[in-house]
Design a protein around this motif. Sequence first.
Motif, PDB file in Angstrom:
ATOM      1  N   ALA A  68       0.825  -1.217   0.084  1.00 29.28           N
ATOM      2  CA  ALA A  68       0.025   0.097  -0.072  1.00 29.28           C
ATOM      3  C   ALA A  68       0.879   1.419  -0.036  1.00 29.28           C
ATOM      4  O   ALA A  68       0.829   2.150  -0.761  1.00 29.28           O
ATOM      5  N   ASP A  69       1.958   1.167   0.694  1.00 28.55           N
ATOM      6  CA  ASP A  69       2.818   2.417   0.802  1.00 28.55           C
ATOM      7  C   ASP A  69       3.499   2.555  -0.654  1.00 28.55           C
ATOM      8  O   ASP A  69       3.710   3.492  -1.013  1.00 28.55           O
ATOM      9  N   GLN A  70       3.851   1.480  -1.108  1.00 28.18           N
ATOM     10  CA  GLN A  70       4.630   1.297  -2.425  1.00 28.18           C
ATOM     11  C   GLN A  70       3.738   2.154  -3.322  1.00 28.18           C
ATOM     12  O   GLN A  70       4.218   2.840  -4.138  1.00 28.18           O
ATOM     13  N   ILE A  71       2.417   1.696  -3.674  1.00 28.23           N
ATOM     14  CA  ILE A  71       1.586   2.233  -4.385  1.00 28.23           C
ATOM     15  C   ILE A  71       1.264   3.818  -4.259  1.00 28.23           C
ATOM     16  O   ILE A  71       1.338   4.634  -5.043  1.00 28.23           O
ATOM     17  N   CYS A  72       0.904   4.197  -2.891  1.00 30.25           N
ATOM     18  CA  CYS A  72       0.945   5.362  -2.460  1.00 30.25           C
ATOM     19  C   CYS A  72       1.939   6.451  -2.900  1.00 30.25           C
ATOM     20  O   CYS A  72       1.982   7.459  -3.578  1.00 30.25           O
ATOM     21  N   TYR A  73       3.408   5.868  -2.798  1.00 27.35           N
ATOM     22  CA  TYR A  73       4.337   6.380  -3.157  1.00 27.35           C
ATOM     23  C   TYR A  73       4.430   7.006  -4.734  1.00 27.35           C
ATOM     24  O   TYR A  73       4.814   8.123  -5.079  1.00 27.35           O
ATOM     25  N   VAL A  74       4.285   5.846  -5.409  1.00 28.82           N
ATOM     26  CA  VAL A  74       4.146   6.080  -6.815  1.00 28.82           C
ATOM     27  C   VAL A  74       3.105   7.145  -7.191  1.00 28.82           C
ATOM     28  O   VAL A  74       3.286   7.835  -8.173  1.00 28.82           O
ATOM     29  N   VAL A  75       1.924   7.050  -6.808  1.00 28.82           N
ATOM     30  CA  VAL A  75       0.671   7.739  -7.434  1.00 28.82           C
ATOM     31  C   VAL A  75       0.476   9.169  -6.612  1.00 28.82           C
ATOM     32  O   VAL A  75      -0.371   9.860  -7.009  1.00 28.82           O
ATOM     33  N   LYS A  76       1.178   9.463  -5.616  1.00 33.55           N
ATOM     34  CA  LYS A  76       0.586  10.484  -4.679  1.00 33.55           C
ATOM     35  C   LYS A  76       0.645  11.833  -5.281  1.00 33.55           C
ATOM     36  O   LYS A  76      -0.157  12.706  -4.838  1.00 33.55           O
ATOM     37  N   ASP A  77       1.459  12.233  -6.308  1.00 33.67           N
ATOM     38  CA  ASP A  77       1.248  13.495  -6.863  1.00 33.67           C
ATOM     39  C   ASP A  77       0.473  13.469  -8.121  1.00 33.67           C
ATOM     40  O   ASP A  77       0.314  14.375  -8.975  1.00 33.67           O
ATOM     41  N   GLU A  78       0.097  12.374  -8.399  1.00 32.28           N
ATOM     42  CA  GLU A  78      -0.861  12.189  -9.543  1.00 32.28           C
ATOM     43  C   GLU A  78      -2.164  12.866  -9.666  1.00 32.28           C
ATOM     44  O   GLU A  78      -3.050  12.290  -8.643  1.00 32.28           O
ATOM     45  N   GLU A  79      -2.753  13.420 -10.401  1.00 33.85           N
ATOM     46  CA  GLU A  79      -4.267  14.040 -10.476  1.00 33.85           C
ATOM     47  C   GLU A  79      -5.189  12.937 -10.617  1.00 33.85           C
ATOM     48  O   GLU A  79      -6.052  12.981  -9.900  1.00 33.85           O
ATOM     49  N   ASN A  80      -4.819  11.973 -11.160  1.00 31.55           N
ATOM     50  CA  ASN A  80      -5.575  10.854 -11.587  1.00 31.55           C
ATOM     51  C   ASN A  80      -5.527   9.603 -10.731  1.00 31.55           C
ATOM     52  O   ASN A  80      -5.680   8.441 -11.306  1.00 31.55           O
ATOM     53  N   ALA A  81      -4.845   9.952  -9.707  1.00 31.56           N
ATOM     54  CA  ALA A  81      -4.397   8.611  -8.823  1.00 31.56           C
ATOM     55  C   ALA A  81      -5.593   7.674  -8.491  1.00 31.56           C
ATOM     56  O   ALA A  81      -5.283   6.389  -8.780  1.00 31.56           O
ATOM     57  N   LEU A  82      -6.485   8.390  -7.897  1.00 24.93           N
ATOM     58  CA  LEU A  82      -7.811   7.323  -7.658  1.00 24.93           C
ATOM     59  C   LEU A  82      -8.384   6.457  -8.654  1.00 24.93           C
ATOM     60  O   LEU A  82      -8.520   5.155  -8.749  1.00 24.93           O
ATOM     61  N   GLN A  83      -8.422   7.267 -10.045  1.00 23.48           N
ATOM     62  CA  GLN A  83      -8.916   6.669 -11.220  1.00 23.48           C
ATOM     63  C   GLN A  83      -7.962   5.486 -11.835  1.00 23.48           C
ATOM     64  O   GLN A  83      -8.445   4.427 -11.995  1.00 23.48           O
ATOM     65  N   ALA A  84      -6.634   5.623 -11.589  1.00 24.69           N
ATOM     66  CA  ALA A  84      -5.586   4.900 -12.169  1.00 24.69           C
ATOM     67  C   ALA A  84      -5.502   3.695 -11.025  1.00 24.69           C
ATOM     68  O   ALA A  84      -5.518   2.482 -11.769  1.00 24.69           O
ATOM     69  N   MET A  85      -5.842   3.724  -9.983  1.00 21.73           N
ATOM     70  CA  MET A  85      -5.923   2.729  -8.816  1.00 21.73           C
ATOM     71  C   MET A  85      -7.044   1.715  -9.214  1.00 21.73           C
ATOM     72  O   MET A  85      -7.127   0.634  -9.061  1.00 21.73           O
ATOM     73  N   MET A  86      -8.325   2.205  -9.490  1.00 19.73           N
ATOM     74  CA  MET A  86      -9.515   1.432  -9.962  1.00 19.73           C
ATOM     75  C   MET A  86      -9.191   0.660 -11.121  1.00 19.73           C
ATOM     76  O   MET A  86      -9.460  -0.540 -11.077  1.00 19.73           O
ATOM     77  N   VAL A  87      -8.312   1.531 -12.178  1.00 27.28           N
ATOM     78  CA  VAL A  87      -8.335   0.587 -13.127  1.00 27.28           C
ATOM     79  C   VAL A  87      -7.208  -0.635 -12.798  1.00 27.28           C
ATOM     80  O   VAL A  87      -7.300  -1.725 -13.357  1.00 27.28           O
ATOM     81  N   ALA A  88      -6.262  -0.245 -12.091  1.00 25.26           N
ATOM     82  CA  ALA A  88      -5.256  -1.144 -11.735  1.00 25.26           C
ATOM     83  C   ALA A  88      -5.932  -2.493 -10.980  1.00 25.26           C
ATOM     84  O   ALA A  88      -5.554  -3.530 -10.978  1.00 25.26           O
ATOM     85  N   GLU A  89      -7.052  -2.042 -10.232  1.00 26.62           N
ATOM     86  CA  GLU A  89      -7.568  -3.045  -9.402  1.00 26.62           C
ATOM     87  C   GLU A  89      -8.299  -4.106 -10.083  1.00 26.62           C
ATOM     88  O   GLU A  89      -8.186  -5.273  -9.971  1.00 26.62           O
ATOM     89  N   SER A 135      -7.593  -4.787 -13.347  1.00 21.20           N
ATOM     90  CA  SER A 135      -6.321  -5.508 -13.761  1.00 21.20           C
ATOM     91  C   SER A 135      -5.936  -6.680 -13.054  1.00 21.20           C
ATOM     92  O   SER A 135      -5.760  -7.836 -13.450  1.00 21.20           O
ATOM     93  N   VAL A 136      -5.677  -6.220 -11.857  1.00 22.34           N
ATOM     94  CA  VAL A 136      -5.414  -7.315 -10.749  1.00 22.34           C
ATOM     95  C   VAL A 136      -6.342  -8.463 -10.762  1.00 22.34           C
ATOM     96  O   VAL A 136      -5.895  -9.583 -10.244  1.00 22.34           O
ATOM     97  N   LYS A 137      -7.542  -7.979 -10.633  1.00 20.16           N
ATOM     98  CA  LYS A 137      -8.719  -8.976 -10.391  1.00 20.16           C
ATOM     99  C   LYS A 137      -8.598  -9.942 -11.541  1.00 20.16           C
ATOM    100  O   LYS A 137      -8.765 -11.206 -11.540  1.00 20.16           O
ATOM    101  N   TYR A 138      -8.538  -9.383 -12.737  1.00 19.34           N
ATOM    102  CA  TYR A 138      -8.542 -10.205 -13.844  1.00 19.34           C
ATOM    103  C   TYR A 138      -7.356 -11.131 -13.891  1.00 19.34           C
ATOM    104  O   TYR A 138      -7.670 -12.338 -14.241  1.00 19.34           O
ATOM    105  N   GLU A 139      -6.018 -10.877 -13.377  1.00 19.12           N
ATOM    106  CA  GLU A 139      -5.116 -11.693 -13.567  1.00 19.12           C
ATOM    107  C   GLU A 139      -5.141 -12.661 -12.603  1.00 19.12           C
ATOM    108  O   GLU A 139      -4.855 -13.996 -12.698  1.00 19.12           O
ATOM    109  N   ILE A 140      -5.556 -12.361 -11.541  1.00 18.97           N
ATOM    110  CA  ILE A 140      -5.985 -13.466 -10.309  1.00 18.97           C
ATOM    111  C   ILE A 140      -6.972 -14.596 -10.782  1.00 18.97           C
ATOM    112  O   ILE A 140      -6.732 -15.621 -10.713  1.00 18.97           O
TER     113      ILE A 140
END
Length: 104
Positions: free
Chosen positions: A69-90, A92-97
Amino acid sequence: MNSQFGNRIRTLREEQNLLLRQVASLLEMDTAQLSKIERGERQAKKETVLRISKLLKVTENELITLWLADQICYVVKDEENALQAMMVAEDSVKYEITKTKKQK
């Protein structure tokens, strides 16, 4: 940056009445380095997270989850679309699992 992982290991260490220098020594790490990890000023390596979980008698899953969680926050913390990107990533992760489970 506030570190959920760092805060948790500090809490665990203090609950077990362990000094920072004691834990650092057992991890074969500089005290200043561990202090920076606890304060969120430095990222721990995954191997270190696993060693800390054994030392502080907590599940690997708990600490790895906070560390990731800290790693993800560190990467996206300054991005305007951080939450949207995290939802897309979620998604993708669900699909891969799901894909991995079907292959087994």
